[in-house]
Design a protein around this motif. Structure first.
Motif, short mmCIF file in Angstrom:
data_model
loop_
_atom_site.label_atom_id
_atom_site.label_comp_id
_atom_site.label_asym_id
_atom_site.label_seq_id
_atom_site.Cartn_x
_atom_site.Cartn_y
_atom_site.Cartn_z
N ARG A 20 24.78 43.18 63.99
CA ARG A 20 26.35 42.85 64.40
C ARG A 20 27.61 43.38 63.77
NH1 ARG A 20 24.77 37.51 66.72
NH2 ARG A 20 23.30 37.61 67.98
N GLN A 21 28.11 44.43 63.69
CA GLN A 21 29.12 44.81 63.45
C GLN A 21 29.80 44.80 64.71
OE1 GLN A 21 27.82 48.77 61.76
NE2 GLN A 21 27.93 49.19 63.59
N ARG A 24 32.44 38.84 67.01
CA ARG A 24 33.34 37.68 67.19
C ARG A 24 33.69 37.69 65.57
NH1 ARG A 24 29.48 32.55 68.49
NH2 ARG A 24 28.40 34.33 67.51
N TYR A 29 36.77 41.65 70.03
CA TYR A 29 36.32 41.50 70.85
C TYR A 29 36.40 39.59 71.58
CZ TYR A 29 31.40 39.59 72.34
OH TYR A 29 30.61 38.74 72.99
N LYS A 33 36.39 38.91 75.18
CA LYS A 33 35.28 37.39 75.81
C LYS A 33 36.49 36.27 75.98
CE LYS A 33 31.64 35.29 74.92
NZ LYS A 33 31.54 35.77 73.51
N PHE A 38 29.60 37.14 77.79
CA PHE A 38 28.98 38.08 76.97
C PHE A 38 27.85 38.81 77.93
CE2 PHE A 38 24.92 38.70 74.67
CZ PHE A 38 25.37 39.15 73.58
N LEU A 66 24.25 49.69 70.24
CA LEU A 66 23.94 49.57 70.95
C LEU A 66 24.59 48.44 70.97
CD1 LEU A 66 24.07 50.72 74.31
CD2 LEU A 66 21.86 49.54 73.76
N SER A 68 24.61 44.99 73.11
CA SER A 68 23.65 44.67 74.31
C SER A 68 23.09 43.68 73.72
CB SER A 68 22.79 46.19 74.17
OG SER A 68 21.99 45.46 75.36
N ASP A 69 21.79 43.21 74.45
CA ASP A 69 21.26 42.01 72.98
C ASP A 69 19.43 41.88 73.73
OD1 ASP A 69 21.33 39.67 71.83
OD2 ASP A 69 20.33 38.92 73.12
N ILE A 70 19.01 41.67 72.59
CA ILE A 70 17.20 41.41 73.02
C ILE A 70 16.37 40.81 73.97
CG2 ILE A 70 16.64 42.09 70.10
CD1 ILE A 70 15.83 39.27 70.33
N PHE A 133 18.00 49.55 70.41
CA PHE A 133 17.35 48.45 69.58
C PHE A 133 16.84 47.75 70.71
CE2 PHE A 133 19.70 44.44 70.49
CZ PHE A 133 21.11 45.18 70.81
N TYR A 143 11.75 32.63 71.98
CA TYR A 143 12.76 32.52 73.26
C TYR A 143 12.20 31.96 74.26
CZ TYR A 143 16.41 33.56 69.02
OH TYR A 143 16.89 34.25 67.70
N PHE A 194 13.92 44.01 66.27
CA PHE A 194 14.73 42.92 65.37
C PHE A 194 12.92 42.05 65.88
CE2 PHE A 194 18.07 44.76 66.37
CZ PHE A 194 19.42 44.42 65.22
N THR A 196 12.85 39.11 63.91
CA THR A 196 14.20 37.84 62.91
C THR A 196 13.01 36.65 62.62
OG1 THR A 196 16.07 38.07 64.29
CG2 THR A 196 15.30 36.05 63.21
N HIS A 311 21.57 40.10 57.31
CA HIS A 311 21.11 39.46 58.39
C HIS A 311 22.21 39.66 59.35
CE1 HIS A 311 19.13 35.99 61.61
NE2 HIS A 311 19.76 36.89 62.06
O1 CP3 Z 1 24.32 44.30 66.35
C1 CP3 Z 1 25.60 44.71 66.72
O2 CP3 Z 1 26.42 44.96 67.02
C2 CP3 Z 1 24.61 45.23 68.19
C3 CP3 Z 1 24.68 43.93 69.68
C4 CP3 Z 1 23.56 43.45 69.48
C5 CP3 Z 1 23.99 41.28 69.63
N1 CP3 Z 1 22.19 40.87 69.27
C6 CP3 Z 1 25.16 40.97 70.25
C7 CP3 Z 1 25.34 39.54 71.06
C8 CP3 Z 1 21.95 42.90 68.99
C9 CP3 Z 1 21.50 43.91 68.07
C10 CP3 Z 1 21.39 41.48 69.01
C11 CP3 Z 1 20.13 41.00 68.57
C12 CP3 Z 1 19.70 39.70 68.66
N2 CP3 Z 1 20.06 38.78 69.90
C13 CP3 Z 1 18.90 39.22 67.68
C14 CP3 Z 1 18.27 39.20 66.15
C15 CP3 Z 1 19.08 39.44 65.58
C16 CP3 Z 1 19.52 38.19 64.53
O3 CP3 Z 1 20.59 37.76 64.88
O4 CP3 Z 1 18.67 37.09 64.70
C17 CP3 Z 1 18.26 37.79 68.24
C18 CP3 Z 1 17.59 36.74 67.94
C19 CP3 Z 1 19.58 37.69 69.83
C20 CP3 Z 1 19.63 36.73 70.49
C21 CP3 Z 1 20.75 36.13 70.90
N3 CP3 Z 1 22.12 36.81 71.36
C22 CP3 Z 1 20.96 34.55 70.28
C23 CP3 Z 1 20.21 34.05 69.30
C24 CP3 Z 1 22.80 35.21 70.31
C25 CP3 Z 1 23.50 33.60 70.12
C26 CP3 Z 1 23.55 33.39 68.77
C27 CP3 Z 1 25.16 33.57 68.06
O5 CP3 Z 1 25.41 34.60 67.17
O6 CP3 Z 1 26.15 33.26 68.58
C28 CP3 Z 1 23.35 35.92 71.27
C29 CP3 Z 1 24.54 36.35 71.67
C30 CP3 Z 1 24.99 37.36 71.19
N4 CP3 Z 1 24.59 38.74 70.99
C31 CP3 Z 1 26.36 37.54 70.50
C32 CP3 Z 1 26.64 38.61 70.64
C33 CP3 Z 1 27.65 39.65 70.13
C34 CP3 Z 1 27.44 36.65 70.29
C35 CP3 Z 1 27.81 36.52 72.02
C36 CP3 Z 1 29.52 35.78 71.93
O7 CP3 Z 1 30.27 36.58 72.41
O8 CP3 Z 1 29.39 34.51 72.61
#
Ligand code: CP3
Length: 335
Positions: A20-21, A24, A29, A33, A38, A66, A68-70, A133, A143, A194, A196, A311
């Protein structure tokens, strides 16, 4: 630098990137938004590429991941997906009919991901790696059954071992493999799964009911020539269970145990990634230094170490602390 290290080459210091580098905690970023959701950011290649590169340019990470999202494959399987900001997935799947209605997406469903990757490679300096990923099948299935975010995921715990569970795992595994293939086609060489929530089901059940599906996803990535990182949470019991996976190059571990201890459990065979607790980045610099030093020390006997968090970066993290931490890790990690 990471791929070189995984190919057995010496590196001058410990490489560093953070889960998550891009997110928010970054002002750029948050500004994006204001204008886009997203999902729009993920599915517009120019925007996804720009966001992927933001933290690499700003903080000097050794790898980009990258943007994106899982859960994107879940949308391509025919479910509705929406983030507020936690994911919400509808309709809820409660029976076999629901599983049967799910589609296994073809590569055309993820065209935007391939485009984003090409855009990132065009701008990424040669010495930096790009990480692709996907979610591991169990975490994505958790999920889907829960209908979105949770902490305990009772639905998948209840379903574990049932025909519905195995039918869903089968479909999700195929979807995850498609999502990986699109990234491999676009030139990705380093890939993180991932997982988690794998720890929620217990190590015994993981070994019998989950590992075979995870293994198929890992095998598919290995057959494409990818280096594989597997992220899991759950400490010692899980470390022992996941170390039965074959073909994993790197274990990415949470912050519950020192890296050296996980290494002892997994047999000293793996490069380890981790494992600074994300909260530390919201605290004083003295504490950041102390904890980074402790992790580098614990990593001394490892086959290799990639510095990361246990994490993702928390939204409340000051950018200045990330800048400080990356610079300090680079300096302290010199060999
Ligand atoms: O790591 C990175 O920078 C790459 C992008 C990335 C995101 N999600 C962007 C994201 C990666 C690799 C993920 C992985 C991901 N997504 C996981 C596995 C890692 C972990 O955190 O356990 C999971 C479980 C998800 C599913 C997911 N996506 C959740 C549970 C949430 C909401 C939680 C939160 O942080 O609000 C997301 C949203 C999400 N994925 C955001 C980002 C930047 C936030 C969206 C926003 O900006 O509103």
């Amino acid at each position: 630098m990471i791929i070189r290290m995984l190919n057995g080459k010496k590196t001058s210091r410990t490489p560093v990137w953070f889960m998550r580098q891009a997110g928010r905690y970054m002002a750029e970023y948050r500004a994006l938004k204001e204008k886009y959701t997203f999902l729009q950011l993920c599915s517009t290649p120019e925007l996804a590429a720009r966001i992927t590169l933001l933290p690499v340019k700003k903080f000097g990470f050794d790898a980009a991941i990258l943007f994106s999202d899982i859960l994107l494959p879940v949308k391509a399987m025919g479910l509705d997906l929406d983030y507020q900001p936690g994911p919400r997935i509808t309709p809820r799947i409660t029976d076999m009919d629901g599983v049967e209605r799910l589609r296994v997406p073809g590569p055309e469903e993820f065209g935007f991901v391939g485009c984003a990757i090409s855009g990132i490679f065009a701008e990424l300096p040669g010495e930096k790696d790009l990480i692709g990923f996907a979610g591991a099948p169990f975490t994505v299935a958790a999920y889907i059954l829960e209908g979105g975010s949770g902490t305990d995921f009772p639905m998948i715990k209840n379903a574990a071992g049932s025909p519905l569970f195995f039918a869903l795992m089968e479909k999700v595994t195929q979807a995850v493999i498609q999502y990986m293939n699109v990234q491999a086609d676009a030139g990705i060489k380093l890939f993180q799964f991932f997982d988690t929530w794998a720890g929620l089901i217990g190590a015994g059940r993981y070994a019998t009911d989950v590992l075979p599906y995870t293994q198929r996803a890992v095998d598919a990535a290995k057959s494409r020539g990818l280096k594989v990182i597997y992220f899991f949470k759950g400490g010692a019991g899980m470390a022992q269970a996941v170390s039965r996976l074959k073909g994993v190059d790197v274990f990415s571990v949470d912050s519950t145990l020192p890296l050296g201890e996980i290494d002892g459990i997994t047999g000293g065979r793996y490069v380890m990634q981790g494992n600074l607790a994300p909260e530390i980045l919201t605290m004083d610099r003295d504490l950041i230094i102390e904890k980074v030093d402790a992790i580098l020390k614990s990593a001394e006997g490892l086959k290799g170490h990639i510095f990361n968090l246990g994490h993702g970066v928390l939204p409340a993290t000051p950018e200045a602390n990330v800048a400080f931490a990356v610079e300090y890790i680079k300096r302290a990690g010199e060999k």
